[in-house]
Design a protein around this motif. Structure first.
Motif, PDB file in Angstrom:
ATOM      1  N   LEU A   3       0.829  -1.208   0.000  1.00  0.00           N
ATOM      2  CA  LEU A   3       0.000   0.000   0.000  1.00  0.00           C
ATOM      3  C   LEU A   3       0.861   1.255   0.000  1.00  0.00           C
ATOM      4  CD1 LEU A   3      -2.919   1.070   0.136  1.00  0.00           C
ATOM      5  CD2 LEU A   3      -2.730   0.987   2.639  1.00  0.00           C
ATOM      6  N   ALA A   4       1.930   1.242   0.796  1.00  0.00           N
ATOM      7  CA  ALA A   4       2.849   2.390   0.814  1.00  0.00           C
ATOM      8  C   ALA A   4       3.508   2.576  -0.544  1.00  0.00           C
ATOM      9  CB  ALA A   4       3.910   2.184   1.898  1.00  0.00           C
ATOM     10  N   GLU A   5       3.898   1.487  -1.183  1.00  0.00           N
ATOM     11  CA  GLU A   5       4.516   1.562  -2.511  1.00  0.00           C
ATOM     12  C   GLU A   5       3.537   2.157  -3.523  1.00  0.00           C
ATOM     13  OE1 GLU A   5       5.652  -2.457  -3.178  1.00  0.00           O
ATOM     14  OE2 GLU A   5       7.488  -2.316  -1.980  1.00  0.00           O
ATOM     15  N   GLN A   6       2.277   1.775  -3.416  1.00  0.00           N
ATOM     16  CA  GLN A   6       1.261   2.309  -4.327  1.00  0.00           C
ATOM     17  C   GLN A   6       1.171   3.827  -4.220  1.00  0.00           C
ATOM     18  OE1 GLN A   6      -2.654   0.504  -3.803  1.00  0.00           O
ATOM     19  NE2 GLN A   6      -3.645   2.417  -4.389  1.00  0.00           N
ATOM     20  N   PHE A   7       1.137   4.345  -3.004  1.00  0.00           N
ATOM     21  CA  PHE A   7       1.046   5.798  -2.825  1.00  0.00           C
ATOM     22  C   PHE A   7       2.338   6.486  -3.271  1.00  0.00           C
ATOM     23  CE2 PHE A   7      -2.431   4.856   0.287  1.00  0.00           C
ATOM     24  CZ  PHE A   7      -3.414   5.611  -0.345  1.00  0.00           C
ATOM     25  N   ALA A   8       3.489   5.883  -3.000  1.00  0.00           N
ATOM     26  CA  ALA A   8       4.759   6.488  -3.395  1.00  0.00           C
ATOM     27  C   ALA A   8       4.850   6.598  -4.922  1.00  0.00           C
ATOM     28  CB  ALA A   8       5.926   5.669  -2.845  1.00  0.00           C
ATOM     29  N   HIS A   9       4.420   5.565  -5.621  1.00  0.00           N
ATOM     30  CA  HIS A   9       4.483   5.591  -7.084  1.00  0.00           C
ATOM     31  C   HIS A   9       3.484   6.599  -7.657  1.00  0.00           C
ATOM     32  CE1 HIS A   9       6.155   1.223  -6.777  1.00  0.00           C
ATOM     33  NE2 HIS A   9       7.099   2.137  -6.617  1.00  0.00           N
ATOM     34  N   GLN A  10       2.321   6.720  -7.038  1.00  0.00           N
ATOM     35  CA  GLN A  10       1.358   7.735  -7.467  1.00  0.00           C
ATOM     36  C   GLN A  10       1.941   9.141  -7.298  1.00  0.00           C
ATOM     37  OE1 GLN A  10      -2.318   7.162  -5.339  1.00  0.00           O
ATOM     38  NE2 GLN A  10      -2.693   5.144  -6.228  1.00  0.00           N
ATOM     39  N   ALA A  11       2.676   9.347  -6.208  1.00  0.00           N
ATOM     40  CA  ALA A  11       3.273  10.661  -5.954  1.00  0.00           C
ATOM     41  C   ALA A  11       4.192  11.072  -7.098  1.00  0.00           C
ATOM     42  CB  ALA A  11       4.040  10.642  -4.629  1.00  0.00           C
ATOM     43  N   VAL A  12       5.034  10.151  -7.542  1.00  0.00           N
ATOM     44  CA  VAL A  12       5.973  10.450  -8.633  1.00  0.00           C
ATOM     45  C   VAL A  12       5.210  10.850  -9.902  1.00  0.00           C
ATOM     46  CG1 VAL A  12       7.728   9.476 -10.163  1.00  0.00           C
ATOM     47  CG2 VAL A  12       7.778   8.959  -7.712  1.00  0.00           C
ATOM     48  N   HIS A  13       4.127  10.159 -10.178  1.00  0.00           N
ATOM     49  CA  HIS A  13       3.330  10.464 -11.372  1.00  0.00           C
ATOM     50  C   HIS A  13       2.854  11.917 -11.376  1.00  0.00           C
ATOM     51  CE1 HIS A  13       0.334  10.104 -14.544  1.00  0.00           C
ATOM     52  NE2 HIS A  13      -0.596  10.515 -13.709  1.00  0.00           N
ATOM     53  N   HIS A  14       2.568  12.464 -10.199  1.00  0.00           N
ATOM     54  CA  HIS A  14       2.042  13.827 -10.110  1.00  0.00           C
ATOM     55  C   HIS A  14       3.124  14.891 -10.294  1.00  0.00           C
ATOM     56  CE1 HIS A  14      -2.104  12.884  -9.231  1.00  0.00           C
ATOM     57  NE2 HIS A  14      -1.722  11.996  -8.349  1.00  0.00           N
ATOM     58  N   LEU A  15       4.384  14.467 -10.511  1.00  0.00           N
ATOM     59  CA  LEU A  15       5.463  15.418 -10.796  1.00  0.00           C
ATOM     60  C   LEU A  15       5.815  15.466 -12.281  1.00  0.00           C
ATOM     61  CD1 LEU A  15       7.915  14.691  -7.817  1.00  0.00           C
ATOM     62  CD2 LEU A  15       6.246  16.550  -8.008  1.00  0.00           C
ATOM     63  N   ASP A  16       5.065  14.749 -13.105  1.00  0.00           N
ATOM     64  CA  ASP A  16       5.395  14.650 -14.534  1.00  0.00           C
ATOM     65  C   ASP A  16       5.469  16.014 -15.227  1.00  0.00           C
ATOM     66  OD1 ASP A  16       5.581  11.933 -14.389  1.00  0.00           O
ATOM     67  OD2 ASP A  16       3.615  11.519 -15.276  1.00  0.00           O
ATOM     68  N   PHE A  17       4.708  16.975 -14.735  1.00  0.00           N
ATOM     69  CA  PHE A  17       4.645  18.282 -15.397  1.00  0.00           C
ATOM     70  C   PHE A  17       5.889  19.136 -15.155  1.00  0.00           C
ATOM     71  CE2 PHE A  17       3.276  19.071 -11.115  1.00  0.00           C
ATOM     72  CZ  PHE A  17       3.780  20.325 -10.817  1.00  0.00           C
ATOM     73  N   LEU A  18       6.682  18.806 -14.131  1.00  0.00           N
ATOM     74  CA  LEU A  18       7.832  19.643 -13.785  1.00  0.00           C
ATOM     75  C   LEU A  18       8.987  19.424 -14.749  1.00  0.00           C
ATOM     76  CD1 LEU A  18       8.050  19.313  -9.876  1.00  0.00           C
ATOM     77  CD2 LEU A  18       7.526  21.388 -11.166  1.00  0.00           C
ATOM     78  N   PRO A  19       9.682  20.487 -15.152  1.00  0.00           N
ATOM     79  CA  PRO A  19      10.881  20.305 -15.974  1.00  0.00           C
ATOM     80  C   PRO A  19      11.995  19.647 -15.156  1.00  0.00           C
ATOM     81  CG  PRO A  19      10.677  22.602 -15.277  1.00  0.00           C
ATOM     82  CD  PRO A  19       9.409  21.922 -14.855  1.00  0.00           C
ATOM     83  N   ALA A  20      12.919  19.000 -15.844  1.00  0.00           N
ATOM     84  CA  ALA A  20      14.027  18.331 -15.163  1.00  0.00           C
ATOM     85  C   ALA A  20      14.853  19.341 -14.375  1.00  0.00           C
ATOM     86  CB  ALA A  20      14.907  17.613 -16.186  1.00  0.00           C
ATOM     87  N   SER A  21      15.181  18.977 -13.138  1.00  0.00           N
ATOM     88  CA  SER A  21      16.038  19.813 -12.289  1.00  0.00           C
ATOM     89  C   SER A  21      16.490  18.977 -11.104  1.00  0.00           C
ATOM     90  CB  SER A  21      15.279  21.050 -11.775  1.00  0.00           C
ATOM     91  OG  SER A  21      14.249  20.670 -10.862  1.00  0.00           O
ATOM     92  N   ASP A  22      17.495  19.464 -10.395  1.00  0.00           N
ATOM     93  CA  ASP A  22      17.947  18.759  -9.190  1.00  0.00           C
ATOM     94  C   ASP A  22      16.832  18.696  -8.152  1.00  0.00           C
ATOM     95  OD1 ASP A  22      20.421  18.398 -10.325  1.00  0.00           O
ATOM     96  OD2 ASP A  22      21.370  20.066  -9.256  1.00  0.00           O
ATOM     97  N   SER A  23      16.044  19.758  -8.062  1.00  0.00           N
ATOM     98  CA  SER A  23      14.966  19.789  -7.074  1.00  0.00           C
ATOM     99  C   SER A  23      13.885  18.764  -7.417  1.00  0.00           C
ATOM    100  CB  SER A  23      14.358  21.191  -6.988  1.00  0.00           C
ATOM    101  OG  SER A  23      15.297  22.108  -6.467  1.00  0.00           O
TER     102      SER A  23
END
Length: 323
Positions: free
Chosen positions: A287-307
């Protein structure tokens, strides 16, 4: 495993400024309240919540320096979090926080509660001075959610009919609300679109839920020294978390033990053994892995950067705490 300190390298200097500013923000008040709050600030902690605000702010404004309002938002976020810890330790009667004696064990319950109230009030004052009504509403919601989460946890103590959905709702109120709403507030201050703000909120929510579920797993698998608090303290106090809720469905006798509030001498040890012998921990990990992977998906719009990369790596760090 990557340390959380190195994970936040892109905002290391910003976090150093934040710690100094936090002390200045509370220094001019009553010395006892300041001593109580500073004790918890000095105990360290991962500074995860303000780091998320700072990383998102830098990722959203890659060619600009952080504005004073972005920095103040991060400081307010940490003040609200610290205030909640002061209250939590009184409610949970925790003698240790971040590996050092808790504020209430050193100063007493009254001072700990007053110090928490003071920090909530200070945070509200600085929040109002951001002069952004939407951000005020977002962070005010967090303070309300903390209270709602504590009430739900108290009402559901030793309640074996608690559903996984109710557990996740309480976990949102107590942990994920601050991450979700402060992440969205960083977007509001950056002038981003409604869709971007929704993604920022969803990132914070998913990270917060993953973090809480992992914490609840570690309550069973971590040592007292590693946790900075007694192991299995949640189950002992009747706070039923994901590993227990999954295990109850598989081990009927666990429900019997909890329904009688673990009152018999061997009940707690038996209950822990039943959880460990079930699929409660593996299912919670999934369940924790499911939420962690969903979190990454919600960053798709950000341009590549160290942050941006640090925000992605944070989700992996949360999961790797289990190994």
């Amino acid at each position: 495993m990557t340390s959380v300190t190195s994970l936040f390298d892109p905002v290391e200097a910003d976090l150093a400024i934040l710690v100094d500013n936090l002390k200045d923000l509370v220094r001019a008040q009553h010395p006892v309240l300041f001593a109580a709050a500073e004790h918890l600030f000095q105990a360290g902690g991962k500074r995860m919540r303000p780091a998320i605000v700072l990383l998102l702010s830098r990722a959203l404004l890659p060619d600009q320096d952080l504005t004073p309002r972005h920095r103040r938002l991060a400081e307010i976020t940490e003040m609200i979090h610290t205030a909640s810890l002061l209250h939590d330790d009184v409610v949970d009667d925790s003698g240790v926080r971040r590996g050092v004696p808790s504020v209430h064990s050193l100063f007493g319950n009254r001072i700990a509660i007053q110090a928490g109230d003071f920090l909530f009030a200070q945070a509200s004052w600085y929040l109002a001075n951001l002069d952004n009504l939407e951000v005020v509403k977002l962070l005010s919601e967090v303070i309300k959610d903390f209270a709602e989460g504590e009430i739900q946890q108290g009402i559901n103590c030793f309640d074996t009919s608690l559903t996984l959905e109710a557990y996740l709702e309480k976990s949102y109120y107590k942990t994920a609300s601050l991450m979700a709403n402060s992440a969205k507030a960083a977007g509001v201050l950056s002038g981003t679109s409604l869709q971007v703000n929704q993604d920022l909120y969803a990132y914070g929510r998913c990270v917060g839920l993953a973090f809480q579920i992992v914490d609840d797993i570690l309550d069973f698998t971590g040592s007292t020294n590693a946790l900075g608090k007694p192991a299995c303290s949640d189950l002992r106090s009747g706070n039923l978390t994901a590993p227990v809720l999954f295990a109850i469905a598989e081990k009927p006798y666990l429900k019997v033990l909890i329904d009688r509030h673990l009152e018999e001498e061997e009940d707690l040890d038996e209950a822990i053994a039943l959880v460990n012998d079930s699929q409660g921990i593996p299912k919670s990990r999934a369940l924790a892995e499911q939420f962690a992977h969903q979190a990454v998906h919600h960053l798709d719009f950000l341009p590549a950067s160290d942050s941006r990369q640090a925000l992605i790596d944070l989700t992996e760090y949360i999961l790797k705490r289990l190994y």
